[in-house]
Write an enzyme that holds these catalytic residues in place. Structure first.
Site, PDB file in Angstrom:
ATOM      1  CG  ASP A 242      -8.705  -4.279  -2.644  1.00  0.00           C
ATOM      2  OD1 ASP A 242      -9.749  -4.177  -2.261  1.00  0.00           O
ATOM      3  OD2 ASP A 242      -8.249  -3.307  -3.276  1.00  0.00           O
TER       4      ASP A 242
ATOM      5  CG  HIS B 163      -1.976   0.846   1.169  1.00  0.00           C
ATOM      6  ND1 HIS B 163      -2.061   2.107   1.188  1.00  0.00           N
ATOM      7  CD2 HIS B 163      -3.347   0.662   0.499  1.00  0.00           C
ATOM      8  CE1 HIS B 163      -3.063   2.865   1.112  1.00  0.00           C
ATOM      9  NE2 HIS B 163      -3.915   1.871   0.576  1.00  0.00           N
TER      10      HIS B 163
HETATM   11  N1  CMC Z   1       4.068  -7.456  -5.159  1.00  0.00           N
HETATM   12  C1  CMC Z   1       5.375  -7.422  -5.185  1.00  0.00           C
HETATM   13  N2  CMC Z   1       6.172  -6.272  -5.114  1.00  0.00           N
HETATM   14  C2  CMC Z   1       5.515  -5.236  -4.695  1.00  0.00           C
HETATM   15  C3  CMC Z   1       4.272  -5.344  -4.540  1.00  0.00           C
HETATM   16  C4  CMC Z   1       3.611  -6.313  -4.630  1.00  0.00           C
HETATM   17  N3  CMC Z   1       2.220  -6.532  -4.408  1.00  0.00           N
HETATM   18  N4  CMC Z   1       3.664  -4.067  -4.161  1.00  0.00           N
HETATM   19  C5  CMC Z   1       4.946  -3.313  -4.290  1.00  0.00           C
HETATM   20  N5  CMC Z   1       6.122  -4.284  -4.410  1.00  0.00           N
HETATM   21  C6  CMC Z   1       7.487  -3.655  -4.670  1.00  0.00           C
HETATM   22  C7  CMC Z   1       7.890  -2.765  -5.906  1.00  0.00           C
HETATM   23  O1  CMC Z   1       8.116  -3.642  -6.807  1.00  0.00           O
HETATM   24  C8  CMC Z   1       8.960  -2.042  -5.534  1.00  0.00           C
HETATM   25  O2  CMC Z   1       9.987  -2.585  -5.438  1.00  0.00           O
HETATM   26  P1  CMC Z   1      11.708  -2.175  -5.493  1.00  0.00           P
HETATM   27  O3  CMC Z   1      11.670  -1.134  -4.503  1.00  0.00           O
HETATM   28  O4  CMC Z   1      12.746  -3.231  -5.684  1.00  0.00           O
HETATM   29  O5  CMC Z   1      11.393  -1.383  -6.808  1.00  0.00           O
HETATM   30  C9  CMC Z   1       8.497  -1.613  -4.005  1.00  0.00           C
HETATM   31  O6  CMC Z   1       8.020  -2.834  -3.490  1.00  0.00           O
HETATM   32  C10 CMC Z   1       7.590  -0.523  -3.684  1.00  0.00           C
HETATM   33  O7  CMC Z   1       6.560  -0.522  -4.576  1.00  0.00           O
HETATM   34  P2  CMC Z   1       5.986   0.760  -5.123  1.00  0.00           P
HETATM   35  O8  CMC Z   1       5.156   0.477  -6.280  1.00  0.00           O
HETATM   36  O9  CMC Z   1       6.954   1.923  -5.100  1.00  0.00           O
HETATM   37  O10 CMC Z   1       4.710   1.170  -4.096  1.00  0.00           O
HETATM   38  P3  CMC Z   1       3.805   1.882  -4.109  1.00  0.00           P
HETATM   39  O11 CMC Z   1       3.708   2.628  -2.672  1.00  0.00           O
HETATM   40  O12 CMC Z   1       3.938   2.867  -5.215  1.00  0.00           O
HETATM   41  O13 CMC Z   1       2.524   1.086  -4.615  1.00  0.00           O
HETATM   42  C11 CMC Z   1       0.771  -0.420  -4.659  1.00  0.00           C
HETATM   43  C12 CMC Z   1       1.419   0.743  -4.031  1.00  0.00           C
HETATM   44  C13 CMC Z   1      -0.796  -0.611  -3.882  1.00  0.00           C
HETATM   45  C14 CMC Z   1       0.275   0.304  -6.053  1.00  0.00           C
HETATM   46  C15 CMC Z   1       1.501  -1.523  -4.959  1.00  0.00           C
HETATM   47  O14 CMC Z   1       1.930  -2.073  -3.448  1.00  0.00           O
HETATM   48  C16 CMC Z   1       0.656  -2.576  -5.578  1.00  0.00           C
HETATM   49  O15 CMC Z   1       0.609  -2.424  -6.876  1.00  0.00           O
HETATM   50  N6  CMC Z   1       0.141  -3.823  -4.949  1.00  0.00           N
HETATM   51  C17 CMC Z   1      -0.466  -4.831  -5.685  1.00  0.00           C
HETATM   52  C18 CMC Z   1      -2.063  -4.130  -6.301  1.00  0.00           C
HETATM   53  C19 CMC Z   1      -3.044  -3.839  -4.847  1.00  0.00           C
HETATM   54  O16 CMC Z   1      -3.004  -4.889  -4.016  1.00  0.00           O
HETATM   55  N7  CMC Z   1      -3.650  -2.550  -4.768  1.00  0.00           N
HETATM   56  C20 CMC Z   1      -4.585  -2.374  -3.714  1.00  0.00           C
HETATM   57  C21 CMC Z   1      -4.248  -1.384  -3.004  1.00  0.00           C
HETATM   58  S1  CMC Z   1      -5.452  -1.289  -1.694  1.00  0.00           S
HETATM   59  C22 CMC Z   1      -6.775  -0.867  -2.124  1.00  0.00           C
HETATM   60  C23 CMC Z   1      -6.874   0.657  -2.656  1.00  0.00           C
HETATM   61  O17 CMC Z   1      -6.961   1.391  -1.569  1.00  0.00           O
HETATM   62  O18 CMC Z   1      -6.751   0.879  -3.661  1.00  0.00           O
END
Ligand code: CMC
Length: 434
Positions: free
Chosen positions: A368, A311
């Site tokens: 989720d 998240h």
């Molecule tokens: N699986 C594998 N790796 C992950 C995941 C995941 N679900 N989420 C983040 N990472 C890794 C990402 O690859 C990155 O790695 P590195 O530092 O080596 O490059 C690191 O963790 C940080 O990720 P980020 O994309 O910079 O984190 P963010 O805060 O921008 O993204 C997120 C948040 C929710 C988009 C992401 O965690 C994600 O895509 N999760 C899966 C989709 C999901 O479950 N979304 C629902 C969110 S909750 C409902 C809502 O409020 O919408």
């Protein structure tokens, strides 16, 4: 800046050979922010914050999140208390109008929701125009935008018409959602009934038919009600920011909410609940413990992610996931409600939470991860999961829109950028190009 912000010692910024003083403000929960609104004027510089992770785009008195400590509160009330003790309609009122309603306020609000639950008869034709198999989120975004043609926004929005529009949207989103489902399965539309409350009415419209009574299960009604509460607001997330962004141009409210629905649809936001179930089904079909899926999610050459994990704000357990996991246990232990995907979800969570990749990045299950299992137990088809999220988020979107349009000053949202394209070049007639 409003009077609600406390001014504290300024920040000093040194750029080249000059030092600038920037105001610093503190919010109600001691969150501190450097005010950079004059930065470009004073220095010629802008800030660069891809994805706005460090940018406060507004002041808001609606929702408080402390991501490090897993805290979520609506209007000061902890989410755990609201999920256990309140119901969605009451929470919607709280978000929209700032305080829990008294008896009379709640009765009037519920009455208004009931009376505005029917959509204009002529809108029924629209449902026939969508091809079979259309995603219900596409239908929802279109139909919500179309409401503006049937219920036009008056030029001067007085409090009564504003309340009517807000009530319409909270109520009609549920009717449109149920109608799109009915159309998708080729069954006649079922009108809302005065006999039922908000969630029961939605389930009645979804699942009853002229030849079949729908038996309401009170545990399922409670579970969905709670799920809507947990989704009702989440401060400046992608869809709510889209609502504020579109709303800041003073576009009409139906178009603004439609923009929020479009943003919610994406798999990294509201669409994740649907993707979680697909992932659990895939793991179930392959018969493993999810280890292989986890390996792919960790692999940087793959775009796969462990859906329902991570998240932007919570760098600790998502408090909504804690409530839902407990509720999943209750629902799925009821006779006839067993779901093998729940066991896979629990196993996957264990594996991921003991893996250094997820631990070091503070990736925990989010709301989720468990919400889809509750929706499955209620018989909601997977492609309707994000629609349920949208029904839940409606009061949040509308509260932010209200907060913005009633603020002292509505500033159109217009971020800057750092241009990295071609330098100046001059037009060449087509015959002179290679
Ligand atoms: N699986 C594998 N790796 C992950 C995941 C995941 N679900 N989420 C983040 N990472 C890794 C990402 O690859 C990155 O790695 P590195 O530092 O080596 O490059 C690191 O963790 C940080 O990720 P980020 O994309 O910079 O984190 P963010 O805060 O921008 O993204 C997120 C948040 C929710 C988009 C992401 O965690 C994600 O895509 N999760 C899966 C989709 C999901 O479950 N979304 C629902 C969110 S909750 C409902 C809502 O409020 O919408």
């Amino acid at each position: 800046m409003s009077k609600k912000l406390k001014t504290i010692a300024p920040a000093m910024l040194t750029l080249e050979d000059k030092t600038y003083s920037l105001p610093v403000f503190e919010g109600a929960e001691n969150e501190k922010a450097i005010d950079i609104s004059c930065l470009r004027n004073k220095t010629g510089y802008i800030t660069l914050d891809d994805g706005y992770g460090n940018t406060g785009s507004c002041e808001s008195a609606i929702t408080y999140i402390d991501g490090e400590n897993g805290i979520l509160r609506y209007r000061g009330y902890p989410i755990e208390e609201l999920a256990e003790q309140s119901r969605f309609v009451e929470v919607a009122y709280l978000l929209l109008y700032g305080n829990l309603p008294n008896h009379e306020q709640l009765e009037n609000f519920s009455k208004g929701l009931n009376e505005s639950s029917i959509i204009h008869e002529d809108m029924h034709h629209f449902f026939n125009g969508f091809p079979r198999g259309s995603h219900p989120m596409g239908i929802l975004a279109t139909m919500i935008a179309s409401l503006s043609t049937f219920y036009p926004v008056p030029d001067i929005m007085d409090p009564v018409s504003e309340m009517q529009i807000v009530t319409n949207l909270v109520s009609q989103v549920r009717t449109i959602a149920a109608f799109s489902y009915k159309k998708s399965i080729g069954e006649p539309l079922v009108y809302p009934s005065i006999k039922y409350k908000y969630v029961a009415n939605f389930l009645y419209m979804m699942f009853s038919s002229p030849v079949k009574d729908y038996q309401l299960d009170e545990d399922i009604v409670k579970a969905i009600d709670m799920l809507l509460i947990l989704h009702a607001d989440h401060e400046q997330n992608c869809s709510t920011s889209s609502v504020r962004m579109a709303g800041s141009s003073l576009a009409n409210i139906y178009a603004v909410i439609s923009a929020g629905i479009a943003a919610l649809w994406g798999q990294r936001h509201g669409g994740a609940n649907q993707e979680v179930i697909k992932m659990l089904q895939q793991i179930h079909a392959e018969g493993g413990d999810g280890g292989e899926f986890i390996n792919q999610a960790k692999d940087k050459s793959s775009t796969k992610r462990l859906m329902g994990f991570g998240h932007r704000v919570y760098k600790n357990y998502d408090p909504r996931a804690t409530v839902l996991k407990k509720y999943c246990d209750i629902i799925l232990n009821k006779p006839g409600f067993n779901d093998p995907l729940f066991d896979i979800a629990k196993r996957l969570e264990e594996v991921a939470l003991s893996d250094d990749y997820f631990i070091s990045r503070k990736l925990y299950p989010n709301v989720d991860f468990y919400s889809g299992l509750i929706l499955r137990a209620a018989g909601i088809p997977t492609n309707m999961f994000t629609v349920l999220f949208a029904i839940g988020r409606m009061p949040g979107w509308l509260s932010h829109w209200r907060e913005m349009i009633h603020s002292d000053q509505i500033t159109i949202h217009r971020p800057r950028q750092i241009y990295v394209g071609e330098p100046l070049r001059h037009y060449q007639p087509i015959e002179m190009r290679d």
